[in-house]
Design a protein around this motif. Structure first.
Motif, PDB file in Angstrom:
ATOM      1  N   VAL A   1       4.649   0.647   7.022  1.00 40.35           N
ATOM      2  CA  VAL A   1       3.940   0.887   5.738  1.00 40.35           C
ATOM      3  C   VAL A   1       2.444   1.162   5.839  1.00 40.35           C
ATOM      4  N   GLY A   2       1.897   0.296   6.638  1.00 43.41           N
ATOM      5  CA  GLY A   2       0.375   0.617   6.822  1.00 43.41           C
ATOM      6  C   GLY A   2       0.160   1.608   7.499  1.00 43.41           C
ATOM      7  N   ILE A   3       0.680   2.103   8.533  1.00 50.83           N
ATOM      8  CA  ILE A   3       0.594   3.312   9.078  1.00 50.83           C
ATOM      9  C   ILE A   3       0.970   4.582   8.313  1.00 50.83           C
ATOM     10  N   GLY A   4       2.157   4.761   7.558  1.00 48.84           N
ATOM     11  CA  GLY A   4       2.403   5.637   6.465  1.00 48.84           C
ATOM     12  C   GLY A   4       1.137   5.738   5.476  1.00 48.84           C
ATOM     13  N   ASP A   5       0.616   4.792   4.791  1.00 48.82           N
ATOM     14  CA  ASP A   5      -0.299   4.508   4.077  1.00 48.82           C
ATOM     15  C   ASP A   5      -1.519   5.093   4.419  1.00 48.82           C
ATOM     16  N   ALA A   6      -2.053   4.861   5.915  1.00 50.54           N
ATOM     17  CA  ALA A   6      -3.222   5.281   6.431  1.00 50.54           C
ATOM     18  C   ALA A   6      -3.245   6.585   6.633  1.00 50.54           C
ATOM     19  N   ILE A   7      -2.216   7.181   6.829  1.00 44.77           N
ATOM     20  CA  ILE A   7      -2.108   8.765   7.074  1.00 44.77           C
ATOM     21  C   ILE A   7      -2.400   9.218   5.555  1.00 44.77           C
ATOM     22  N   ILE A   8      -1.707   8.956   4.689  1.00 46.77           N
ATOM     23  CA  ILE A   8      -1.565   9.505   3.323  1.00 46.77           C
ATOM     24  C   ILE A   8      -2.744   9.549   2.525  1.00 46.77           C
ATOM     25  N   ARG A   9      -3.571   8.448   2.436  1.00 42.46           N
ATOM     26  CA  ARG A   9      -4.470   8.230   1.653  1.00 42.46           C
ATOM     27  C   ARG A   9      -5.586   9.073   2.012  1.00 42.46           C
ATOM     28  N   PRO A  10      -6.081   9.453   3.004  1.00 39.26           N
ATOM     29  CA  PRO A  10      -7.320  10.370   3.267  1.00 39.26           C
ATOM     30  C   PRO A  10      -7.019  11.606   2.836  1.00 39.26           C
ATOM     31  N   ILE A  11      -5.651  12.177   2.849  1.00 36.05           N
ATOM     32  CA  ILE A  11      -5.548  13.658   2.556  1.00 36.05           C
ATOM     33  C   ILE A  11      -4.919  13.761   1.079  1.00 36.05           C
ATOM     34  N   LEU A  12      -4.512  12.838   0.547  1.00 36.95           N
ATOM     35  CA  LEU A  12      -3.855  12.938  -1.031  1.00 36.95           C
ATOM     36  C   LEU A  12      -4.905  13.747  -1.708  1.00 36.95           C
ATOM     37  N   SER A  13      -6.025  13.069  -1.769  1.00 37.58           N
ATOM     38  CA  SER A  13      -7.248  13.698  -2.567  1.00 37.58           C
ATOM     39  C   SER A  13      -7.183  15.346  -2.394  1.00 37.58           C
ATOM     40  N   GLY A  14      -7.188  15.695  -1.023  1.00 40.86           N
ATOM     41  CA  GLY A  14      -7.260  17.102  -0.645  1.00 40.86           C
ATOM     42  C   GLY A  14      -5.989  18.035  -1.148  1.00 40.86           C
ATOM     43  N   PHE A  15      -4.715  17.231  -1.174  1.00 43.88           N
ATOM     44  CA  PHE A  15      -3.565  17.639  -1.595  1.00 43.88           C
ATOM     45  C   PHE A  15      -3.586  18.007  -3.294  1.00 43.88           C
TER      46      PHE A  15
END
Length: 106
Positions: A69-83
């Motif tokens: 869960v931490g790895i998935g969250d670490a991947i998605i958080r920084p790119i979510l604003s760009g999305f």
């Protein structure tokens, strides 16, 4: 399954540490796979971690799923604003405008 003390702290700290240490992984995947594929990878990792957690019968499984869960969250958080900016370019604002800020106290 009863978990106390340091074990409970460890289970709580693992996702936070993963998010802090691995957040550059989101931008690296974005450059390599593209924005949408990177988000799909992150959501897949999150889903696996959450589904495995439903069947967790051992403390070690909880630790592994916390890491997933931490790895998935670490991947998605920084790119979510760009999305969000790519998907809704006319609905994102950098900052509130001057008129909005002047009216908030009335």
């Amino acid at each position: 399954m009863m978990v106390f003390g340091a074990g409970l702290c460890l289970r709580t700290a693992i996702p936070v540490v993963c998010m802090g240490v691995l957040s550059p992984l989101g931008h690296a995947l974005d450059r390599r796979l593209g924005l949408k594929r990177s988000m799909l990878v992150a959501l897949a990792i999150l889903t696996v971690g959450l589904v495995l957690r439903l069947r967790a019968d051992a403390y070690a499984v909880l630790l592994v799923t916390a890491a997933l869960v931490g790895i998935g969250d670490a991947i998605i958080r920084p790119i979510l604003s760009g999305f969000i900016k790519d998907t809704f370019p006319d609905k994102t604002f950098a900052a509130p405008d001057k008129e909005f800020l002047s009216d908030w106290r009335r």
